[in-house]
Every structure is written in structure tokens, then in C-alpha cells.
Design an enzyme around this catalytic site. Structure first.
Site: not given
Ligand SMILES: NC(=O)c1ccc[n+]([C@@H]2O[C@H](COP(=O)([O-])OP(=O)(O)OC[C@H]3O[C@@H](n4cnc5c(N)ncnc54)[C@H](OP(=O)(O)O)[C@@H]3O)[C@@H](O)[C@H]2O)c1
Length: 320
Positions: A51, A77, A140, A144
Site C-alpha cells: 500500500l 499501525t 497515526y 487514518k
């Protein structure tokens, strides 16, 4: 011999799902869940599907497969590391996710994209609903959130499933960390002022499977698209979760350490975490009839897998 994944029959009556991610906690729970329910399922992980690659490459990789639904279970993550490499997190969580959404659209397929409670700052003081204002505290969470927006913009048939504190018998997670610390230490200190809820990957996979049956066939105006929240129940703190893990370990005959409650200020991390990221699950309950799964039986199953059944069960089994 099983045919290679890419050669799974395309004109079958069975619904087909392509899962982005292969080795992660959720991806590993999704594949068997879909297969057991009669879906043709393909899970693509690195290096086949990276990705962080340019969008054109991702779209070309996905285009080699035929599917009725794409589920994105892959993500960058590493919450703390993302502070030092925010571009790497954005590349995977925003750009990679957007490319998957576009690749699904090319086949007229919907996408179910998994996101996180870390899109919130944790200052609401009550469980978050899907309409609440987002305000991520770290790189993070920002990546997201950007991914959610990019996926929704790229594919009108997109469902975003925000979840929290994902655990399973594999991968990096709090349960495995606590069991390791239990072996190494006499005392373990865990923060008691961050509220949220554990969600076991198997429960999340079961919910996604239930959503999938509707999502794969719904048209773009239908209710099932948009943002949903699902975490385990009941809400707790990291300290409360650690206490449950140690109680389960003790029931299995393991020595457990003393558990001490500390404030977040005594456990500094590179990235700030939301103090209270409880998620309200009312929309997914209304639209899909999915209730928040109780994480306690899932924890028991996870502990069974990691350290064996409780002593009582072992005695009963050996006496039988
Ligand atoms: N873990 C949590 O506590 C938590 C909480 C809330 C929400 N979520 C969300 O839940 C979803 C599933 O998380 P999880 O716990 O299953 O995560 P995980 O166990 O960390 O797995 C992440 C997966 O993403 C893959 N991945 C990472 N970078 C990639 C890349 N460049 N290209 C392709 N794949 C890549 C990893 O592949 P490799 O195996 O090759 O490394 C791994 O398989 C994610 O969207 C996550 O943001 C997780």
C-alpha cells in the site's frame, strides 16, 4: 491441489471478497471467517500488494482479481513510530487506502475500510458517535482520518468501520504484551486513566462478515455506507483490561505479577493517546443489527490459544 488465489473461479455463484492485508491480526481472522461462510476469499499482503506503492501499481494489482467486495485490513499501525515518519503513515493509510477504494470502484465493487478511535482527541467525556468532530492527537490518527476521507471521496459505496484496541492470539497486542510482562516481572504498572474497549479480531471479523452480505449488493444510496463504530463491550481502562488478562492467566495456573494503576503522565509515549475513546455502537446496531461483542469470552478463547485452558477445565478433561 488448490488453484493459486488469482485463479479462483470468476463466474461462480459464490460471493467473492478481496482482503487487503494478509498477516495482520484482522486479516488473519477475516480469511477463515469468509471462507467458512462460503465466500471465495483472497487475502493479499506484502510484497504482492504494497500500500506504499504508487496508486497505479496498487490499482493494477487489484485489477488482476475479480471480487464483489474489497475489505481493507492493512494499515500502517505503528502509532509511536508514525510521529517520526508521518509521510510513511500517510502513504499507506491515506494514499494506499484511496487507491484500494478507486480499484474497487473500477469493478463497481464497494469497499469496507477499517479505521480507528484515534481519530478522536478523547476529550468528549462520553462515547463517540459517528457524527462527532474528529481531532486526532498524533500522526497515526491523522493518517487514518485522512484515509477515511480519501476512501469516502474515491468510492461512493464505501463503509468505514472504526474500532479500538484490537487484540488476537497473533501479532503485536496488549494481551500478548501483558503475558510476556507477567513472565518477566513481579510488578506491572498499567495506565488507569485511558478509557476505551478491547475488540478481538475474531469478533470484528464476524461483524465485517455480517456487513459484507449487505454491502456487496447494496446500491450507493443505501443506508449501509458511511461511517460506523464498533468496539467490544464493556468499556474499561487499560488497567481494567490488564486485570482481566492476569485473572485469566492465574486461572490457567500461571504466576501473575502485582498490578499497579498509574496515570498516563507516569507512562510517557512518543504519540499522545486519547484519554477517553469509548465508541458508541448505536448506528451499526440500527443499520446492521450488530451488537457490541462482549470481549470477555473472546479474551478467554485468546488465552486458551496462547497458554491453554483453565486448570479446572484441564482437570475435568483428564478425569473424563
Ligand atoms: N491494532 C489496534 O489496536 C487497532 C485499533 C484500532 C483500529 N485498528 C485498525 O484496524 C485495522 C487492522 O489492524 P490490525 O490490528 O490487524 O493491524 P496489524 O496487526 O498491525 O496488521 C497490519 C497489517 O497491515 C499490513 N501493512 C502494513 N503496511 C503495509 C503496506 N505498506 N502494504 C501492505 N500492507 C501493509 C501489515 O503487513 P505486514 O504483515 O507485511 O507487516 C499487516 O499485515 C487497521 O486499519 C488498524 O488501523 C487497529
Amino acid at each position: 491441489m488448490m488453484p493459486p488465489a488469482a485463479d479462483l473461479p470468476r463466474d461462480t455463484a459464490r460471493p467473492r471478497v478481496l482482503i487487503a492485508g494478509r498477516e495482520g491480526q484482522l486479516a488473519r481472522a477475516l480469511l477463515p471467517a469468509f471462507e467458512a461462510a462460503g465466500w471465495s476469499a483472497i487475502a493479499l499482503g506484502r510484497p504482492a500488494l504494497d500500500l506504499a506503492a504508487p496508486a497505479g501499481e496498487i490499482i493494477a494489482t487489484v485489477a488482476r482479481h475479480r471480487f464483489d467486495l474489497l475489505v481493507n485490513a492493512a494499515a500502517y499501525t505503528a502509532v509511536d513510530r508514525a510521529e517520526d515518519e508521518p509521510e510513511a503513515a500517510m502513504a499507506v493509510n491515506r494514499d494506499g487506502a484511496a487507491a484500494l477504494a478507486a480499484a474497487a470502484l473500477e469493478q463497481g465493487a464497494p469497499i469496507l475500510h477499517v479505521s480507528t478511535d484515534y481519530v478522536f482527541d478523547g476529550r468528549k467525556g462520553a462515547p463517540y458517535t459517528e457524527d462527532d468532530t474528529t481531532a486526532p492527537l498524533g500522526a497515526y490518527g491523522r493518517s487514518k482520518l485522512a484515509g477515511e476521507q480519501a476512501v469516502l471521496a474515491a468510492n461512493p459505496r464505501a463503509a468505514i468501520l472504526r474500532t479500538s484496541w484490537v487484540c488476537s492470539a497473533t501479532g503485536h497486542n496488549f494481551v500478548r504484551t501483558m503475558l510476556r510482562l507477567a513472565r518477566e516481572r513481579d510488578e506491572v504498572a498499567v495506565v488507569d486513566d485511558q478509557r476505551g474497549a478491547p475488540t478481538f479480531a475474531e469478533d470484528l471479523a464476524a461483524a465485517i462478515l455480517r456487513m459484507a452480505d449487505t454491502l456487496a449488493w447494496a446500491d450507493r444510496e443505501a443506508e449501509p455506507f458511511g461511517i460506523f463504530h464498533l468496539s467490544g463491550a464493556p468499556d474499561t481502562t487499560w488497567h481494567g483490561f490488564a486485570a482481566a488478562i492476569f485473572a485469566g492467566a492465574a486461572a490457567r495456573g500461571h504466576r501473575v505479577p502485582r498490578l499497579r494503576a498509574i496515570p498516563t503522565s507516569a507512562y510517557p509515549t512518543r504519540a499522545a493517546r486519547p484519554a477517553d475513546s469509548r465508541l458508541a455502537g448505536s448506528r451499526i446496531a440500527e443499520v446492521y443489527g450488530i451488537a457490541r461483542p462482549d470481549w470477555r469470552p473472546a479474551l478467554e478463547r485468546c488465552l486458551d490459544a496462547l497458554i491453554g485452558p483453565p486448570v479446572r477445565a484441564r482437570i475435568a478433561a483428564s478425569a473424563a
